[in-house]
Structure formats: structure tokens, C-alpha cells
Design a protein around this motif. Structure first.
Motif, mmCIF file in Angstrom:
data_model
loop_
_atom_site.group_PDB
_atom_site.id
_atom_site.type_symbol
_atom_site.label_atom_id
_atom_site.label_comp_id
_atom_site.label_asym_id
_atom_site.label_seq_id
_atom_site.Cartn_x
_atom_site.Cartn_y
_atom_site.Cartn_z
ATOM 1 N N GLY A 144 -41.220 -7.779 -49.255
ATOM 2 C CA GLY A 144 -40.004 -8.544 -50.128
ATOM 3 C C GLY A 144 -39.010 -9.121 -48.913
ATOM 4 O O GLY A 144 -38.243 -9.640 -49.292
ATOM 5 N N ILE A 145 -39.252 -8.811 -47.680
ATOM 6 C CA ILE A 145 -38.601 -9.393 -46.589
ATOM 7 C C ILE A 145 -39.361 -9.589 -45.161
ATOM 8 O O ILE A 145 -40.309 -8.727 -44.846
ATOM 9 N N ALA A 146 -39.186 -10.841 -44.583
ATOM 10 C CA ALA A 146 -39.675 -11.014 -43.320
ATOM 11 C C ALA A 146 -38.724 -11.363 -42.313
ATOM 12 O O ALA A 146 -37.729 -11.897 -42.339
ATOM 13 N N LEU A 147 -39.280 -10.902 -41.074
ATOM 14 C CA LEU A 147 -38.242 -11.195 -39.812
ATOM 15 C C LEU A 147 -38.686 -12.243 -39.062
ATOM 16 O O LEU A 147 -40.029 -12.680 -38.876
ATOM 17 N N LEU A 148 -37.783 -13.186 -38.628
ATOM 18 C CA LEU A 148 -38.284 -14.332 -37.740
ATOM 19 C C LEU A 148 -37.534 -14.345 -36.618
ATOM 20 O O LEU A 148 -36.130 -14.611 -36.538
ATOM 21 N N ASP A 149 -38.319 -14.126 -35.514
ATOM 22 C CA ASP A 149 -37.514 -14.197 -33.910
ATOM 23 C C ASP A 149 -37.752 -15.724 -33.622
ATOM 24 O O ASP A 149 -38.607 -16.327 -33.323
ATOM 25 N N PRO A 185 -37.844 -24.963 -51.536
ATOM 26 C CA PRO A 185 -38.884 -23.910 -51.627
ATOM 27 C C PRO A 185 -38.399 -22.562 -52.414
ATOM 28 O O PRO A 185 -38.988 -21.979 -53.245
ATOM 29 N N ARG A 186 -36.955 -22.369 -52.111
ATOM 30 C CA ARG A 186 -36.313 -20.935 -52.838
ATOM 31 C C ARG A 186 -36.512 -21.209 -54.279
ATOM 32 O O ARG A 186 -36.766 -20.559 -55.218
ATOM 33 N N LEU A 187 -35.844 -22.520 -54.916
ATOM 34 C CA LEU A 187 -35.779 -22.712 -56.198
ATOM 35 C C LEU A 187 -37.481 -23.103 -56.893
ATOM 36 O O LEU A 187 -37.368 -22.320 -57.823
ATOM 37 N N ARG A 188 -38.192 -23.439 -56.038
ATOM 38 C CA ARG A 188 -39.642 -23.671 -56.626
ATOM 39 C C ARG A 188 -40.321 -22.273 -56.668
ATOM 40 O O ARG A 188 -41.120 -22.182 -57.456
ATOM 41 N N SER A 189 -40.124 -21.510 -56.070
ATOM 42 C CA SER A 189 -40.650 -19.933 -55.842
ATOM 43 C C SER A 189 -39.687 -18.908 -55.524
ATOM 44 O O SER A 189 -39.276 -18.350 -54.634
ATOM 45 N N PRO A 190 -39.043 -18.840 -56.920
ATOM 46 C CA PRO A 190 -37.712 -17.696 -56.887
ATOM 47 C C PRO A 190 -38.115 -16.369 -56.618
ATOM 48 O O PRO A 190 -37.399 -15.537 -56.076
ATOM 49 N N GLY A 191 -39.533 -16.067 -56.589
ATOM 50 C CA GLY A 191 -39.893 -14.594 -56.369
ATOM 51 C C GLY A 191 -40.529 -14.428 -55.096
ATOM 52 O O GLY A 191 -40.931 -13.236 -54.690
ATOM 53 N N ALA A 192 -40.105 -15.336 -54.102
ATOM 54 C CA ALA A 192 -40.751 -15.177 -52.781
ATOM 55 C C ALA A 192 -40.053 -14.338 -52.011
ATOM 56 O O ALA A 192 -38.580 -14.166 -52.242
ATOM 57 N N MET A 243 -39.295 -9.182 -61.408
ATOM 58 C CA MET A 243 -37.890 -10.116 -61.950
ATOM 59 C C MET A 243 -37.674 -11.129 -61.124
ATOM 60 O O MET A 243 -37.671 -11.206 -59.920
ATOM 61 N N ALA A 244 -37.250 -12.421 -61.806
ATOM 62 C CA ALA A 244 -37.111 -13.572 -61.070
ATOM 63 C C ALA A 244 -35.571 -13.460 -60.454
ATOM 64 O O ALA A 244 -34.543 -13.245 -61.335
ATOM 65 N N ILE A 245 -35.339 -14.165 -59.432
ATOM 66 C CA ILE A 245 -33.933 -14.073 -58.859
ATOM 67 C C ILE A 245 -33.335 -15.299 -59.159
ATOM 68 O O ILE A 245 -32.311 -15.397 -59.645
ATOM 69 N N HIS A 253 -30.792 -10.021 -55.299
ATOM 70 C CA HIS A 253 -30.382 -11.103 -56.101
ATOM 71 C C HIS A 253 -29.197 -11.598 -55.264
ATOM 72 O O HIS A 253 -28.945 -12.924 -55.401
ATOM 73 N N VAL A 254 -28.313 -10.730 -54.761
ATOM 74 C CA VAL A 254 -26.992 -11.451 -54.007
ATOM 75 C C VAL A 254 -27.426 -12.079 -52.781
ATOM 76 O O VAL A 254 -26.781 -13.197 -52.484
ATOM 77 N N ALA A 255 -28.360 -11.830 -51.966
ATOM 78 C CA ALA A 255 -28.863 -12.536 -50.819
ATOM 79 C C ALA A 255 -29.409 -13.808 -51.140
ATOM 80 O O ALA A 255 -28.932 -14.745 -50.499
#
Length: 554
Positions: A155-160, A53-60, A1-3, A285-287
């Protein structure tokens, strides 16, 4: 599903807007300029590292950045969420300048590519070993250390991130840049520092951009856990952030010096929330919707502010340039008046003229040239003093490059210009003598003609008899013609010289690169973006009405 269902026109509008923001300059230290420079950098970071980046790769995958002040326990928290040490000083993380990104192996390709944070090189254990990047040289280069962990949900990454209050300026700048790349901010503070100004500055920024936000109150002693948690919640509510998810981590032996992993129970709630954000379609979707929408919405205030600061910069440059122009216009008028009044024919030149022709034409020409050069040097120095005083009185003048002219260089330029005019005068004399009237019993000496012509032009009423002697040598018409041509040459010299000196004083201002169309470019492109965004939101809202849930944000 595309966000995000993104229309190409929105990406195109953002691309042009990014170019306009990048071209904007705020070099003068005017009120608001420092803030404008920070806003410009923040916008570029958000556009480059997150929004585009988010707009070009919505499924990232979503990126959750863990940020906070020194000693808040960010690395221990990340290690505990992952279940092993992935962010530890001296082993996998040579300095706090190197942020650590941890993701599920399935998501590694998204972050190994420079889709997000294009300004950071990617480093992992394999590449570091292959290149010998455990050396001090590596510690001087900003990089993004990549780790993968099956314990994290896809589906999620953590960045310290580095400490936002690091003593090293580059670390602070990098921490701010990383926050601009986040879909989710996780702000970590402690029981002893949650009321400090810095965490609340970050929270206010998150609220301004409407970022998806979670907070962690770390290292809370059991004895005061309820009291501290209640007070922190009250502060969040008072700041309009009462709905922000809060997680409390107790003070445990494993927290000391970041040397251990916290029990899973201590971070279970935070881990569950992150898993929910990554895997629940509505939460995901909300995030992405909220953060991207918040960045775009923040442009409504940030772009006009940038445009206003740009207008102030250009107005200041125009005003400072006007001070220089006015000073040199006044100086040119003074020179013209002095020439008209014959002030050049004074001192040595006047004494030679009174004894002429005994002194010879060469000496008289030299004295006239030196008198003209002295007049011009005095006028230019007066113009510089007037302009510099105007700059000092102008608020923008103290923020501009120093108004400075090298007297020796000015004298050299004036000397060369006067010498060119003297040569032109002599050439004109030779030309006129060559075509003098026939029947002249005593041929005129061109050097004598040039001396008389210069005296008549620069001496005015003080040059008694110069014009008459010139007419007797060449004839009345020829003498008038020569004086007109020589006057034109002199006027051109004065105009060219004064314009050249004025332009030379404006070089430091021109080098500031404050383009006159900068403000208009920012305003017009923001207007284009707003129209594209409005159409996209209307399309999204219409789809939500039709389906009850939309996969598209734009």
C-alpha cells in the motif's frame, strides 16, 4: 475501500484544463514570465504524474517521495527502511539522475505501469541485464529503477529522488517532477543544514499545496540532539508547520558516506508512521484526500496567475505588432506623398525626361523604375528604424526576438515588385495602342506610351507635358483611362509591398505562438473545473454527514 469516489465530469474537466495549460506559452521574458513557465511545468507534472493517475486509480498504493539536498542521507535512509541496499551509487543506481522506487511485491504492477511518472522508462535488474543497461548510454536516459522488498508494507512505495540542489540541471528538474507525483513528501535535512534556504523552500511549497508531509532531521550528533530538535521544531511552528511529523535520526558510524544501514531502531518511528499511513484506513484516506485536495485548491491562485501572465504576453505581442504597423503606416503615407509630389522624377530620371525622346523610352522607363525602387527602399528602411526604436523603448521589446531585416533581401523584393509594375505598365500600353482610335496617321509606339505614362504618374508637376503628349497620341479619353488603371496598379503595388514587409517583420512575433484566446481558455476552463469540484465536494461532505466517514473525496 475506495479512497476517492471520482465523478467522470471532474476527470473530464481536468483533462481539458491540462490541454489548456499545455497550450499556454510564455516566450517573452516579461516580469513574471519565468515564474509562469515554472508554474506551467509544475502544473503539468502534478496533473500528469499525480492528480490524474490518483483520480483514475483511487485504490493505487500511496507514493512517498524522499527528497532533500545533497548529502542529506536520503539513500541511506531508504536503504535502512527497506533493510537492504536498494539505492547505492555504482551498483543499482548508476547515477543520481536515476530515481529508485521500492515497493512491496504485491504493488509492483502499479508502478511498473506508466500510470504515474509516464515520462520515465521503467528499469529493473532483469531488464538492465537483458538490454545491457549498465553501459554509459543508459546513464544518459532518465529512468525509474524499480525494486521490490517484502519488508515494506503493502500500500505504500518509497521513492529515493535525486538531489533537489544537484549541480546537474536535469537532476534538479527531475527531483522537482518527482515531488509533484507524491502522495507524501518526506523531506530529509541534516543537523548542519536544516536552516538552509532550500529545505524551507520545499516546506513552503508543501504547505502551499497542502501535501501530506513528514520531515527527517538526519545525522544529529548526540551532544546537541535536544537543542537542534527543539530549534527545528520552533522553526516549523513559526512557519505554520508545527503539526508536521518530525523524525530525528542520530549521527551514527553507518551514516558515513552512505556506506551502511542504520539500525532499525534509528528509523523505527518513521517506519511505523509510513506503515500507519499505508494500512490505517483513516490515515490512508487523509493522505490521499489532503494531497489531492491541496493540488486542486492551489489552482485557485495558480490558474489566475497563469491567465494574467498569458494576458501580459499577448498584450506585449499586440503592442510590439502595433509599433511595426504604425511605422509602416507612416512609411506608406510618406511614399504616397512623395509620388504625389513627383519626387521619383529627379536626378537621372529628370535629366532623361528633359532630353526625351532623344534618350529613348527604355532608358527613361529604367530610370523611373530605379527612382521608385530607391524611394521604397528608403521608406522601408525608415519604417524599420522607427519600429526598432519603438521596440527598444518598450519593455517587452528587449524580451522579444531581435528586430532585424536583411537589406539585401528587402532590396530584392522591392526590385521584383517594381519590375512587375513596370511590366504591367508596358502591357497596359500595348493593350491601349491596339485599341487606339481609327484614322491615326502615325501609330503610337507602345514603349513610348509606357514611358510617357510612367512619367506622368511618377513625375506629377515635374513631368511637364507628359500627360498632353500621351493625350495627343491616344486621345483624351484613352489617356485618362490609362492613367486611372496605371494609378490603380501603382496603388496596389505600394499597398502589397508595404503590407508584405510589415508582415515579414512580424514573423518572429507570430512564431512565439502567443494565441489571443489563451487567457480566456485558461480562465473559462478553470471556472468549469471549479464548478465540478464544488459539486463533488458537496457530494462528499453530504456522504460524510450521513455515514460519519466517507470513502469518497470527490
Amino acid at each position: 475501500m475506495a479512497i476517492l469516489d471520482v465523478r467522470p465530469e471532474l476527470i473530464d474537466a481536468l483533462t481539458v484544463l491540462r490541454e489548456r495549460v499545455d497550450a499556454a506559452r510564455f516566450p517573452l521574458a516579461l516580469p513574471g514570465a519565468a515564474r509562469a513557465r515554472r508554474t506551467r511545468c509544475e502544473l503539468l507534472d502534478q496533473l500528469d504524474d499525480y492528480l490524474m493517475p490518483r483520480l483514475r486509480s483511487p485504490g493505487a498504493p500511496l507514493l512517498a517521495v524522499v527528497g532533500g539536498s545533497t548529502g542529506a542521507g536520503k539513500s541511506t535512509l531508504v536503504n535502512s527502511l527497506v533493510g537492504r541496499r536498494v539505492s547505492e551509487a555504482g551498483v543499482l543506481r548508476p547515477t543520481t539522475r536515476t530515481p529508485v522506487l521500492v515497493c512491496h511485491p504485491h504493488d509492483r504492477e502499479w508502478f511498473a505501469d506508466t500510470r504515474v511518472l509516464p515520462g520515465l522508462t521503467r528499469v529493473d535488474a532483469d531488464t538492465a541485464d537483458a538490454r545491457g543497461d549498465d553501459t554509459p548510454a543508459r546513464r544518459e536516459r532518465p529512468a525509474l529503477w524499480l525494486e521490490v522488498a517484502d519488508s515494506l508494507p503493502p500500500g505504500i512505495a518509497l521513492l529515493d529522488a535525486p538531489d533537489i540542489d544537484s549541480l546537474v540541471g536535469a537532476n534538479r528538474e527531475l527531483a522537482a517532477e518527482l515531488l509533484c507525483a507524491a502522495d507524501i513528501w518526506i523531506l530529509v535535512t541534516t543537523a548542519s543544514r536544516y536552516a538552509d534556504a532550500l529545505p524551507w523552500h520545499l516546506l513552503r511549497s508543501a504547505k502551499e499545496y497542502d501535501v501530506t508531509l513528514g520531515t527527517v532531521l538526519d545525522r544529529v550528533p548526540h551532544q546537541i540532539a535536544a537543542e537542534v530538535s527543539h530549534h527545528y521544531a520552533a522553526l516549523l511552528t513559526r512557519a505554520g508547520l508545527g503539526d508536521v511529523p518530525r523524525f530525528t535520526v542520530p549521527e551514527l558510524p553507518e551514516s558515513a558516506d552512505g556506506g551502511g544501514l542504520l539500525p532499525r531502531t534509528a528509523v523505527a518511528q518513521l517506519a511505523d508512521w509510513l506503515r500507519h499511513c499505508a494500512q490505517d484506513p483513516a490515515a490512508r484516506h487523509v493522505a490521499a484526500h489532503r494531497t489531492a485536495d491541496g493540488v486542486l485548491d492551489s489552482l485557485r491562485t495558480r490558474m489566475p496567475a497563469l491567465a494574467g501572465a498569458s494576458a501580459a504576453q499577448h498584450a506585449a505581442v499586440v503592442r510590439l505588432s502595433g509599433h511595426v504597423a504604425a511605422a509602416y503606416t507612416g512609411a506608406a503615407d510618406l511614399v504616397a506623398d512623395a509620388v504625389r509630389d513627383g519626387e521619383v522624377l529627379s536626378g537621372q530620371a529628370q535629366a532623361l525626361w528633359r532630353g526625351y525622346p532623344a534618350c529613348g523610352p527604355e532608358a527613361l522607363q529604367g530610370a523611373l523604375a530605379e527612382g521608385l525602387a530607391t524611394l521604397l527602399r528608403t521608406a522601408v528602411a525608415a519604417a524599420d528604424e522607427t519600429a526598432a526604436a519603438s521596440w527598444r523603448r518598450d519593455r517587452a521589446g528587449s524580451a522579444a526576438p531581435s528586430y532585424d531585416a536583411e537589406p539585401r533581401q528587402v532590396a530584392v523584393r522591392i526590385g521584383r515588385a517594381v519590375e512587375r509594375w513596370r511590366t504591367a505598365l508596358t502591357d497596359l500600353a500595348y493593350e491601349e495602342v491596339r485599341f487606339a482610335r481609327d484614322g491615326m496617321r502615325v501609330p503610337a509606339d507602345p514603349e513610348d506610351v509606357a514611358a510617357l505614362l510612367g512619367t506622368a504618374l511618377l513625375g506629377a508637376g515635374r513631368a511637364d507635358g507628359a500627360g498632353e503628349r500621351l493625350a495627343r497620341l491616344l486621345g483624351g479619353q484613352a489617356a485618362v483611362r490609362m492613367r486611372d488603371r496605371a494609378r490603380h496598379e501603382l496603388d496596389c503595388l505600394l499597398e502589397e509591398l508595404m503590407d508584405g514587409e510589415r508582415i515579414a517583420r512580424l514573423v518572429p512575433l507570430d512564431a512565439l505562438d502567443v494565441a489571443p484566446g489563451q487567457q480566456a481558455a485558461l480562465v473559462s476552463q478553470h471556472s468549469v473545473l471549479r464548478k465540478c469540484w464544488t459539486r463533488s465536494r458537496e457530494r462528499r461532505e453530504s456522504a460524510e454527514v450521513m455515514s460519519g466517514f466517507s470513502d469518497g473525496l470527490y
